[in-house]
Write a protein that holds these residues in place. Structure first.
Motif, PDB file in Angstrom:
ATOM      1  N   ARG A  34      24.311 -65.452  -9.303  1.00  0.00           N
ATOM      2  CA  ARG A  34      24.171 -63.978  -9.356  1.00  0.00           C
ATOM      3  C   ARG A  34      23.743 -63.921 -10.887  1.00  0.00           C
ATOM      4  NH1 ARG A  34      28.704 -60.116  -7.531  1.00  0.00           N
ATOM      5  NH2 ARG A  34      29.654 -60.921  -9.545  1.00  0.00           N
ATOM      6  N   GLU A  35      24.430 -64.312 -11.944  1.00  0.00           N
ATOM      7  CA  GLU A  35      24.279 -64.240 -13.208  1.00  0.00           C
ATOM      8  C   GLU A  35      22.905 -64.519 -13.693  1.00  0.00           C
ATOM      9  OE1 GLU A  35      26.619 -62.656 -15.721  1.00  0.00           O
ATOM     10  OE2 GLU A  35      26.477 -61.867 -13.614  1.00  0.00           O
ATOM     11  N   VAL A  36      22.327 -65.817 -13.138  1.00  0.00           N
ATOM     12  CA  VAL A  36      21.058 -66.174 -13.471  1.00  0.00           C
ATOM     13  C   VAL A  36      20.073 -65.343 -13.056  1.00  0.00           C
ATOM     14  CG1 VAL A  36      19.439 -68.183 -12.808  1.00  0.00           C
ATOM     15  CG2 VAL A  36      21.826 -68.597 -13.325  1.00  0.00           C
ATOM     16  N   MET A  37      20.458 -64.716 -11.602  1.00  0.00           N
ATOM     17  CA  MET A  37      19.454 -63.783 -11.311  1.00  0.00           C
ATOM     18  C   MET A  37      19.556 -62.199 -11.970  1.00  0.00           C
ATOM     19  SD  MET A  37      17.439 -64.649  -8.296  1.00  0.00           S
ATOM     20  CE  MET A  37      17.633 -63.090  -7.247  1.00  0.00           C
ATOM     21  N   ARG A  38      20.643 -62.031 -12.441  1.00  0.00           N
ATOM     22  CA  ARG A  38      20.791 -60.796 -13.300  1.00  0.00           C
ATOM     23  C   ARG A  38      19.825 -61.009 -14.605  1.00  0.00           C
ATOM     24  NH1 ARG A  38      25.683 -58.098 -16.491  1.00  0.00           N
ATOM     25  NH2 ARG A  38      26.886 -59.921 -16.259  1.00  0.00           N
ATOM     26  N   GLY A  39      19.967 -62.026 -15.144  1.00  0.00           N
ATOM     27  CA  GLY A  39      19.287 -62.466 -16.378  1.00  0.00           C
ATOM     28  C   GLY A  39      17.861 -62.367 -16.177  1.00  0.00           C
ATOM     29  N   GLN A  40      17.371 -62.647 -15.092  1.00  0.00           N
ATOM     30  CA  GLN A  40      15.895 -62.544 -14.915  1.00  0.00           C
ATOM     31  C   GLN A  40      15.364 -61.332 -14.728  1.00  0.00           C
ATOM     32  OE1 GLN A  40      14.088 -65.585 -11.962  1.00  0.00           O
ATOM     33  NE2 GLN A  40      16.007 -66.880 -12.350  1.00  0.00           N
ATOM     34  N   LEU A  41      16.151 -60.360 -13.740  1.00  0.00           N
ATOM     35  CA  LEU A  41      15.920 -58.953 -13.419  1.00  0.00           C
ATOM     36  C   LEU A  41      16.288 -58.197 -15.039  1.00  0.00           C
ATOM     37  CD1 LEU A  41      17.638 -58.684 -10.359  1.00  0.00           C
ATOM     38  CD2 LEU A  41      15.333 -58.623 -10.574  1.00  0.00           C
ATOM     39  N   LEU A  42      17.159 -58.507 -15.590  1.00  0.00           N
ATOM     40  CA  LEU A  42      17.180 -57.729 -16.939  1.00  0.00           C
ATOM     41  C   LEU A  42      16.174 -57.773 -17.892  1.00  0.00           C
ATOM     42  CD1 LEU A  42      20.812 -57.802 -17.629  1.00  0.00           C
ATOM     43  CD2 LEU A  42      19.877 -56.192 -16.421  1.00  0.00           C
ATOM     44  N   ARG A  43      15.567 -59.126 -17.990  1.00  0.00           N
ATOM     45  CA  ARG A  43      14.392 -59.445 -18.795  1.00  0.00           C
ATOM     46  C   ARG A  43      13.247 -58.989 -18.159  1.00  0.00           C
ATOM     47  NH1 ARG A  43      17.386 -64.380 -18.655  1.00  0.00           N
ATOM     48  NH2 ARG A  43      15.784 -65.541 -17.476  1.00  0.00           N
ATOM     49  N   ASP A  44      13.292 -58.718 -16.889  1.00  0.00           N
ATOM     50  CA  ASP A  44      12.042 -58.085 -16.391  1.00  0.00           C
ATOM     51  C   ASP A  44      12.190 -56.642 -16.516  1.00  0.00           C
ATOM     52  OD1 ASP A  44       9.571 -58.513 -15.379  1.00  0.00           O
ATOM     53  OD2 ASP A  44      10.198 -58.454 -13.599  1.00  0.00           O
ATOM     54  N   GLY A  45      12.950 -55.869 -17.170  1.00  0.00           N
ATOM     55  CA  GLY A  45      12.920 -54.518 -17.465  1.00  0.00           C
ATOM     56  C   GLY A  45      13.870 -53.853 -16.661  1.00  0.00           C
ATOM     57  N   TRP A  46      14.500 -54.306 -15.741  1.00  0.00           N
ATOM     58  CA  TRP A  46      15.630 -53.784 -14.796  1.00  0.00           C
ATOM     59  C   TRP A  46      16.948 -53.407 -15.776  1.00  0.00           C
ATOM     60  CZ3 TRP A  46      14.583 -52.379  -9.797  1.00  0.00           C
ATOM     61  CH2 TRP A  46      13.483 -53.223  -9.353  1.00  0.00           C
ATOM     62  N   ALA A  47      17.797 -52.331 -15.267  1.00  0.00           N
ATOM     63  CA  ALA A  47      18.807 -52.133 -15.926  1.00  0.00           C
ATOM     64  C   ALA A  47      19.956 -52.014 -14.706  1.00  0.00           C
ATOM     65  CB  ALA A  47      18.824 -50.687 -16.505  1.00  0.00           C
ATOM     66  N   VAL A  48      21.085 -51.618 -15.136  1.00  0.00           N
ATOM     67  CA  VAL A  48      22.389 -51.842 -14.049  1.00  0.00           C
ATOM     68  C   VAL A  48      22.951 -50.582 -13.889  1.00  0.00           C
ATOM     69  CG1 VAL A  48      24.339 -53.017 -13.079  1.00  0.00           C
ATOM     70  CG2 VAL A  48      22.761 -54.390 -14.188  1.00  0.00           C
ATOM     71  N   LEU A  49      23.090 -49.874 -12.913  1.00  0.00           N
ATOM     72  CA  LEU A  49      24.128 -48.695 -12.936  1.00  0.00           C
ATOM     73  C   LEU A  49      25.290 -48.797 -12.047  1.00  0.00           C
ATOM     74  CD1 LEU A  49      21.323 -45.805 -11.770  1.00  0.00           C
ATOM     75  CD2 LEU A  49      23.034 -45.852 -13.704  1.00  0.00           C
ATOM     76  N   HIS A  50      26.351 -48.209 -12.568  1.00  0.00           N
ATOM     77  CA  HIS A  50      27.462 -48.239 -11.696  1.00  0.00           C
ATOM     78  C   HIS A  50      27.314 -47.156 -10.544  1.00  0.00           C
ATOM     79  CE1 HIS A  50      29.890 -50.905 -13.782  1.00  0.00           C
ATOM     80  NE2 HIS A  50      29.564 -50.406 -15.146  1.00  0.00           N
ATOM     81  N   ALA A  51      26.962 -47.570  -9.340  1.00  0.00           N
ATOM     82  CA  ALA A  51      26.551 -46.563  -8.333  1.00  0.00           C
ATOM     83  C   ALA A  51      26.703 -47.262  -6.847  1.00  0.00           C
ATOM     84  CB  ALA A  51      25.292 -46.055  -8.507  1.00  0.00           C
TER      85      ALA A  51
END
Length: 377
Positions: free
Chosen positions: A133-150
């Motif tokens: 999940r952390e590897v996927m998170r890194g790819q998504l964040l580097r592609d312009g995504w952000a993380v919301l608490h929701a």
């Protein structure tokens, strides 16, 4: 030895979990499921892209643990356990060991490879899913995504209701009230990935995780008897669940359990929502409505006046990520996404319909109110 492989994919980000232990790859397939389109693939096809390998091997664990403790190393906390870290400067790699969990790691961020080895199958499987999940998170964040608490639920037209609030505010209660009250899919119960799209909206992706449900909420949703029956038959919930909760369910006791002011809750695997409770899982959506709930015992569900909107505290950032800091170099950016991405999302979400609500303990009444204020998602 035969290897098994499961590939995860979401919005173009991919990672493959490979292990000689089928139980390890089965765990990732179960944990990420439809949320991240987990699918078994031939291990011989894994020749490109990010890979997390996992093995249950006591000797190999001992060797890595010894090498870390004998090298210059630092100590930190990761996944609520001590982690010793040794850096291989020439190779750009990180070796680490968690003595309490009997888990060892070697990360090569530049090569997109991370190895996990441990002594117990369940511990290895849990750690492997966490790191994938952390590897996927890194790819998504580097592609312009952000993380919301929701929390988030999605209807058939991809309209997404996002629910905000601090711990205990009712994010999960709101999401599940909508899920049991209409034809919607559960996208996430605590965190989501968000990114502006070219239509002037905000796309939403799931952050796979187990869901924490209080015993009272489990009963109010009408799910307590189903869970008790399945546990009695030998099925299990997520291993992070406190044994006292399991014992209470088996005994038919739905009274909330508390320790040190914190409620002990059931820990539900993602795949148990559709299989046990008939709540489907959604894979993506576009933000349409924002809800800011609060729970009050005995309250009649109602709309409240508020000026509350999305703010910095609703986003994850490197400062607020204390459970999984980027010690393995898997993210390469702020743990919650670039500041520009967060500010763009906040601006776009501020233009969507906002609803502050007070909810009681009657799930049906809550669902009826939420269906009205959200346009019956």
């Amino acid at each position: 030895m035969t290897a098994h492989a499961v590939r995860l994919e979401s919005a173009g980000a991919t990672v493959t979990v490979v292990s000689p232990e089928r139980a390890v790859t089965d765990w990732s397939a179960r944990y990420f499921g439809p949320w991240w389109k987990a699918a078994e693939v031939p291990s011989e096809s894994v020749c490109a892209g990010a890979v997390v390998t996992a093995a249950v091997d006591t000797k190999q664990y001992d060797d890595v643990a010894f090498s870390v403790t004998q090298a210059p190393h630092t100590s930190t906390e990761y996944a609520r356990a001590q982690l010793l870290l040794a850096r291989e400067v020439s190779a750009g790699a990180v070796r680490a060991v968690s003595p309490k969990q009997a888990l060892a790691y070697r990360s090569e961020p530049g090569a997109g490879r991370l190895d996990v080895v441990g002594c117990q199958t369940e511990d290895v499987a849990t750690a492997t899913a966490r790191l994938a999940r952390e590897v996927m998170r890194g790819q998504l964040l580097r592609d312009g995504w952000a993380v919301l608490h929701a929390s988030a639920v999605v209807d058939e037209s991809a309209r997404t209701v996002l629910t905000f609030g601090d711990k205990g505010a009712g994010k999960t209660t709101t999401a599940l009230a909508l899920a049991v009250g209409g034809r919607v899919g559960l996208l996430a119960n605590d965190r989501v990935f968000v990114r502006p799209n070219d239509r002037g909206g905000v796309d939403v992706l799931p952050w796979p995780s187990a869901a924490a449900l209080g015993l009272g909420l489990l009963k109010a949703l009408g799910w307590f008897a189903e869970v008790r029956e399945r546990l009695t038959a030998g099925e299990s919930l997520h291993p992070t669940q406190d044994r006292r909760v399991t014992d209470a369910i088996r005994a038919g006791d739905a009274m909330p359990l508390w320790e040190g002011g914190k409620e002990l809750k059931t820990q539900v695997f993602p795949d148990q929502f559709p299989e046990w409770f008939g709540v489907p899982l959604a894979t993506e959506g576009e933000a349409a409505v924002l809800v800011f709930p609060r729970i009050e015992a005995g309250a009649t569900p109602a709309v409240e006046e508020t000026s509350r909107t999305v703010n910095d505290a609703d986003f994850m950032s490197g400062r607020t990520e204390d459970r999984y800091p980027d010690v393995f170099g898997l993210l390469g950016v702020d743990g919650g996404g670039a500041e520009g991405a967060r500010s763009s999302v906040a601006r776009l979400l501020s233009g969507l319909p906002h609803h502050a609500v007070v909810l009681g303990h009657d799930v049906r009444a809550n669902a009826d109110l939420l269906a009205k204020v959200t346009g019956r998602v």
